[in-house]
Design an enzyme around this catalytic site. Structure first.
Site, PDB file in Angstrom:
ATOM      1  N   ASP A 150       0.849  -1.189   0.000  1.00  0.00           N
ATOM      2  CA  ASP A 150       0.000   0.000   0.000  1.00  0.00           C
ATOM      3  C   ASP A 150       0.894   1.252   0.000  1.00  0.00           C
ATOM      4  O   ASP A 150       1.779   1.373   0.847  1.00  0.00           O
ATOM      5  CB  ASP A 150      -0.869  -0.057   1.269  1.00  0.00           C
ATOM      6  CG  ASP A 150      -1.968   0.975   1.304  1.00  0.00           C
ATOM      7  OD1 ASP A 150      -2.418   1.404   0.231  1.00  0.00           O
ATOM      8  OD2 ASP A 150      -2.390   1.337   2.427  1.00  0.00           O
ATOM      9  N   HIS A 176      -7.625   9.602   4.379  1.00  0.00           N
ATOM     10  CA  HIS A 176      -7.221   8.530   5.284  1.00  0.00           C
ATOM     11  C   HIS A 176      -7.550   8.915   6.737  1.00  0.00           C
ATOM     12  O   HIS A 176      -7.493  10.086   7.095  1.00  0.00           O
ATOM     13  CB  HIS A 176      -5.715   8.285   5.178  1.00  0.00           C
ATOM     14  CG  HIS A 176      -5.292   7.716   3.854  1.00  0.00           C
ATOM     15  ND1 HIS A 176      -4.529   8.408   2.957  1.00  0.00           N
ATOM     16  CD2 HIS A 176      -5.530   6.510   3.283  1.00  0.00           C
ATOM     17  CE1 HIS A 176      -4.298   7.655   1.880  1.00  0.00           C
ATOM     18  NE2 HIS A 176      -4.907   6.499   2.052  1.00  0.00           N
TER      19      HIS A 176
HETATM   20  P1  13P Z   1      -8.754   4.365   5.878  1.00  0.00           P
HETATM   21  O1  13P Z   1      -7.785   4.212   7.010  1.00  0.00           O
HETATM   22  O2  13P Z   1      -9.407   5.705   5.882  1.00  0.00           O
HETATM   23  O3  13P Z   1      -9.702   3.244   5.827  1.00  0.00           O
HETATM   24  O4  13P Z   1      -7.891   4.321   4.507  1.00  0.00           O
HETATM   25  C1  13P Z   1      -7.181   3.170   4.180  1.00  0.00           C
HETATM   26  C2  13P Z   1      -6.379   3.363   2.948  1.00  0.00           C
HETATM   27  O5  13P Z   1      -6.744   4.065   2.031  1.00  0.00           O
HETATM   28  C3  13P Z   1      -5.101   2.635   2.873  1.00  0.00           C
HETATM   29  O6  13P Z   1      -4.397   2.927   1.699  1.00  0.00           O
HETATM   30  O1  G3H Z   2      -2.221   4.583   3.782  1.00  0.00           O
HETATM   31  C1  G3H Z   2      -3.021   4.546   4.678  1.00  0.00           C
HETATM   32  C2  G3H Z   2      -2.798   3.862   5.929  1.00  0.00           C
HETATM   33  O2  G3H Z   2      -3.991   3.849   6.672  1.00  0.00           O
HETATM   34  C3  G3H Z   2      -1.666   4.523   6.691  1.00  0.00           C
HETATM   35  O3  G3H Z   2      -1.298   3.649   7.650  1.00  0.00           O
HETATM   36  O4  G3H Z   2      -0.071   4.500   9.647  1.00  0.00           O
HETATM   37  O5  G3H Z   2       0.120   2.152   8.861  1.00  0.00           O
HETATM   38  O6  G3H Z   2       1.256   3.945   7.577  1.00  0.00           O
HETATM   39  P1  G3H Z   2       0.103   3.600   8.469  1.00  0.00           P
HETATM   40 ZN    ZN Z   3      -4.448   4.854   0.951  1.00  0.00          ZN
END
Ligand code: 13P
Ligand code: G3H
Ligand code: ZN
Length: 284
Positions: free
Chosen positions: A82, A180
């Site tokens: 991600d 996010h």
């Molecule tokens: P949320 O934490 O708002 O659900 O977003 C998740 C996300 O987009 C991870 O890439």
């Molecule tokens: O990219 C979106 C994630 O919710 C960020 O999470 O705090 O684990 O990097 P993280």
């Molecule tokens: Zn994201």
């Protein structure tokens, strides 16, 4: 079964008109909860690891945990990076077993984003790994960089057409009003923009920041071409809610399993709910 490339799941979602849930993991209980929920719903699923997850657990642990969960599962599971930050990080994840990666070049000028995405695509395609790209800035915390909800700029449809023409990724993450983390008010999605982008790029669209987005907005976005929906914050809330309830019932508890068991059960519930909402239940 072995981990599958994410493209395989998205192609099927494309012809079926539903979306596959992509859920963020950070430890064993979360991986188990995501995959057990998918198995219970007979749904394909994407387990994904953020920058924070990689720092916390390490690439090897994430691969080992997810690969084992996938091998034991009766449903297809993809393991996705991600918000990948660099070519080097993407290569490290692919070399260790990820079946899908996101290269997030959204913080770079357009031509730099295109160049980076193309480089990743060429390498990933050679080994059958799926690639998600991003255009436009999604609000909230991303890659340790804070993009204020105000500043976040939405994806420009014409730019999206040009970007996809130049790169041809397997999926495209766009900014249409989601952020996010937890929302302060109710998010309002620019659904018209989504339809316009989708009519110009014709590839699976990814919705980030989907925790806290009203159910009807999610289903509308899926009807307009979203094929991957990212959920992290709702899992965190369920996890910590389970832990807090266990400790409220017995503040002197010293067995972590007494708190993590209920936390896992709460995560399974929310993941199952989301899978049903996205229309992927019964699609495995
Ligand atoms: P949320 O934490 O708002 O659900 O977003 C998740 C996300 O987009 C991870 O890439
Ligand atoms: O990219 C979106 C994630 O919710 C960020 O999470 O705090 O684990 O990097 P993280
Ligand atoms: Zn994201």
């Amino acid at each position: 079964m072995p981990l599958v490339p994410m493209k395989q799941l998205l192609d099927k979602a494309e012809s079926g008109g539903y979306a596959v849930g992509a859920f963020n993991c950070n430890n064993m209980e979360i991986v188990q909860a995501i995959v057990e929920a998918a198995a219970a719903e007979k749904a394909p699923v994407i387990v994904q690891a953020s920058q924070g997850a990689i720092k916390y657990a390490g690439i090897e642990y994430i691969v080992a945990l997810t690969r084992l969960a996938a091998e034991q599962a009766p449903v297809p599971v993809a393991l996705h990076l991600d918000h990948g930050t660099s070519f080097a990080q993407v290569m490290q994840c692919i070399a260790r077993g990820f079946s899908s990666v996101m290269i997030d070049g959204s913080k770079y000028p357009l031509e730099e984003n295109i160049a980076l995405t193309k480089k990743v695509l060429e390498a990933a395609r050679a080994v059958g790994v799926t690639v998600e790209a991003e255009l436009g800035k999604i609000g909230g915390t991303e890659d340790d960089i804070f993009v204020s909800e105000k500043e976040a700029n939405y994806t420009d449809p014409e730019e999206a057409r040009y970007f996809v023409e130049k790169t041809a990724p397997d999926a495209l993450a766009i900014a249409i009003g989601t952020a996010h983390g937890q929302y302060k008010g109710e998010p309002k999605l620019d659904q018209e923009r989504l339809s316009l982008i989708r009519s110009l790029v014709k590839i699976p669209i990814v919705l980030h920041g989907s925790s806290g987005v009203p159910d009807d907005a999610i289903t509308e976005a899926i009807s307009r071409g979203v094929r991957k929906v990212n959920i992290d914050t709702n899992i965190r809330e369920a996890f910590m809610g389970g832990v807090k309830r266990a400790l409220a019932a017995n503040a002197d508890e010293i067995d972590p399993r007494k708190a993590l068991g209920p936390a896992k059960a709460a995560m399974i519930e929310i993941v199952r709910e989301k899978i049903r909402l996205f229309g992927s239940a019964g699609q495995a």
